[in-house]
Design an enzyme around this catalytic site. Structure first.
Site, PDB file in Angstrom:
ATOM      1  N   MET B   1       0.776  -0.962   0.173  1.00 49.52           N
ATOM      2  CA  MET B   1       0.096   0.052  -0.105  1.00 49.52           C
ATOM      3  C   MET B   1       0.891   1.313  -0.240  1.00 49.52           C
ATOM      4  O   MET B   1       1.863   1.260   0.494  1.00 49.52           O
ATOM      5  CB  MET B   1      -0.743  -0.183   1.309  1.00 49.52           C
ATOM      6  CG  MET B   1      -2.007   0.770   1.138  1.00 49.52           C
ATOM      7  SD  MET B   1      -3.032   0.810   2.911  1.00 49.52           S
ATOM      8  CE  MET B   1      -4.222  -0.298   2.268  1.00 49.52           C
ATOM      9  N   CYS B   2       0.330   2.282  -0.549  1.00 45.81           N
ATOM     10  CA  CYS B   2       1.120   3.444  -0.577  1.00 45.81           C
ATOM     11  C   CYS B   2       0.053   4.722  -0.945  1.00 45.81           C
ATOM     12  O   CYS B   2      -1.126   4.462  -1.339  1.00 45.81           O
ATOM     13  CB  CYS B   2       1.984   3.694  -1.719  1.00 45.81           C
ATOM     14  SG  CYS B   2       3.690   2.858  -1.323  1.00 45.81           S
ATOM     15  N   GLY B   3       0.262   5.828  -0.623  1.00 48.18           N
ATOM     16  CA  GLY B   3      -0.730   6.985  -0.881  1.00 48.18           C
ATOM     17  C   GLY B   3      -0.087   7.909  -1.828  1.00 48.18           C
ATOM     18  O   GLY B   3       1.408   8.138  -1.962  1.00 48.18           O
TER      19      GLY B   3
END
Lengths: 240, 299
Positions: B1-3
């Site tokens: 996950m990353c933003g």
């Protein structure tokens, strides 16, 4: 019930949760543990601002109005509640729903109604990819179009698509039935179009009425399983 | 996950607020990427014959004056340096072809984060709020930016593996997802003389697109060729001199949402990081569809 605010003195059965001022846990704890016995029948959620897990796991006949956009898994595992979202929802809205109604005024991201056993999910605008994936009895009405791989491995229930469907619609369908009004980019393995029966027209009419979406049921086509994947076919081309 | 976050302001008077408008977007993506953060901001362009280089040093206290003196001594030219702890932006009239090899030879502990006439990059490990405070992200000005909060899966948590990645000049990319063939891409590009700074999968995508554009593709056709060449999950957000570009892979497992008003185009992994933008309640909010290329140009 710390932090719970009455919207109006006369509305004793109605409570507001402001997610800009209160943590989500206060809302969900109230819905899970404190609702019974309060007489509250209507909960307003304001400033949802894309928060995840709004009103998940509710097991009570309560109306919940979310005024704004919700994040992931809104109304997941819902039982009995009527959840209205006056906005868009993120991935997994009403996933695992058992009963009740979830009505989204805007669009839904991926995996709307995933693996849900029952109840009605209405999305007034588009639903993204994998809408109704592995649905197990839920009814879903999408006012707009659905993305690719919708109703993938759908086992039971009905998916009504008022717009178009993306690629691989109904791939590896079991006994769920899809009614589609617009174009289908492509069918998935084992899905095909079948003639509409009177029962199908009646089903579409009933679902559209419950969703409060107006279309002529005569414009819909039925998509269901060819049931060829139910049995191993040793003569089939083994090209996957 | 990353933003991922991106913001392009449409009105010149909003350029002063670019950083402050972006701040809640980046902070809002902390849960998606708590281990590193970074940002590339596109500013007014330097004159044609000038370049600026964002540099990152291994320690917070770094002898930037010594670096500047050595630069001037070696190149015999003027230079201006703006420093912020372990980061600095060097402005000069030397091209990347001479600055990069010189820096690698004389200051091997320095990392050249980017080169160009418009882009500045700040990136480091740490919580996004801390990284943003460290480099005063809220004071940044410019036309557009891309930012990233990282939850590492494909390579170690180090400042140089934080996003954005860059290649060439005034081009950067942030990524939510993971590529399964980054080494295949590297094996294709390295024989062409393209060097990699890290073992990160996103760097492979960034260098691939930049290579395609040097070969004559425009941004859109470079991205389109990536549909065949890049295998894996991705939402890519790219910044170039004149545009922000967004694309999601065919399966769209990695989220993205766009909010557009008369004042700005804002992109994020999730709506919750857009919720503090002024006027967002009346914005045109939509989810980008897979394998469609979205490009917003600076007006």
């Amino acid at each position: 019930m710390e932090g719970v605010v009455n919207v109006a003195p006369e509305a004793k059965n109605r409570l507001t949760f402001d997610l800009a001022a209160q943590p989500l846990r206060e809302l969900n704890r109230f819905l899970h543990h404190d609702l019974a016995g309060t007489g509250v029948t209507h909960v307003d959620v304001i400033n949802p601002d894309g928060t995840h897990n709004i009103a998940v796991g509710v097991d009570a006949p309560v109306r919940i109005d979310v005024d704004g956009h919700a994040g992931y898994y809104c109304a997941g595992m819902n039982k009995l509640a009527q959840v209205n979202v006056n906005g868009n929802v993120g991935p997994g809205v009403a996933e695992g729903m058992v009963s009740g109604t979830v009505h989204v005024k805007g669009f839904a991201s991926v995996s709307a109604g995933a693996a849900a056993h029952g109840g009605l999910l209405v999305i007034e605008k588009d639903a993204s990819l994998r809408c109704g994936i592995s649905m197990k009895g839920i009814d879903i009405v999408v006012g707009g179009s659905v993305g690719d791989f919708s109703a993938f491995m759908a086992q039971a229930g009905r998916l009504v698509i008022c717009g178009d469907a993306g690629d691989a619609l109904g791939d590896s369908l079991y006994e769920a039935v899809i009614y589609v009004r617009g174009k289908v980019a492509s069918f998935g393995a084992d899905a095909h179009e079948e003639p509409m029966s009177d029962a199908d027209f009646a089903a579409v009419e009933e679902l559209l009425a419950r969703a409060r979406i107006k279309h002529d049921p005569k414009q819909f086509r039925r998509v269901a399983s060819k049931r060829e994947l139910y049995h191993w076919n040793a003569d089939a081309d083994q090209e996957y | 996950m990353c933003g991922i976050v991106g913001l392009l302001v449409k009105k010149p008077q909003l350029r002063e607020q670019l950083g402050s408008l972006m701040m809640p977007m980046l902070i809002g993506m902390t849960e998606r990427g708590p281990d590193s953060a970074g940002l590339a901001v596109f500013t007014e362009a330097l004159p044609e014959d000038q370049r600026k280089y964002s540099l990152c040093a291994p320690e917070w206290e770094y002898d930037w004056a010594g670096f500047e003196a050595e630069f001037i001594r070696h190149f015999g030219t003027e230079a201006a340096i703006r420093t912020k702890g372990n980061h600095a932006v060097l402005t000069c009239d030397e091209p990347a072809a001479s600055v990069r090899p010189w820096a690698a030879r004389v200051f091997p502990d320095l990392h050249v984060l980017c080169a160009g006439r418009q882009v500045d990059i700040y990136k480091d490990i740490g919580n996004p709020a801390d990284v943003a405070a460290r480099y005063d992200f809220d004071t940044l000005t410019g036309t557009h930016l891309v930012g990233h909060t990282r939850m590492a899966t494909e390579s170690a948590v180090t400042p140089d593996r934080a996003h954005p990645f860059t290649a060439g000049e005034d081009f950067c990319l942030v990524h939510n997802g993971s590529l399964s063939n980054p080494y295949q891409i590297r094996r294709k590009l390295e024989p062409l003389g393209i060097r990699f700074d890290t073992d990160n999968d996103t760097e492979a995508a960034c260098r691939y697109f930049e290579w395609r554009m040097r070969e004559g593709d425009d941004l859109e056709s470079a991205i389109r060729s990536g549909f065949d060449e890049l295998d894996g999950f991705y939402t890519f957000l790219m910044g170039s001199r004149e545009a922000l570009a967004l694309v999601r892979d065919a399966f769209a497992c990695k989220p993205a949402v766009v909010a557009e008003t008369e004042d700005y185009v804002a992109v994020s992994s999730e709506y919750r990081s857009l919720a503090r933008l002024p006027g967002v309640k009346n914005a045109n909010v939509f989810e980008p569809v897979p394998e469609e290329i979205y490009v917003w140009r600076v007006s």
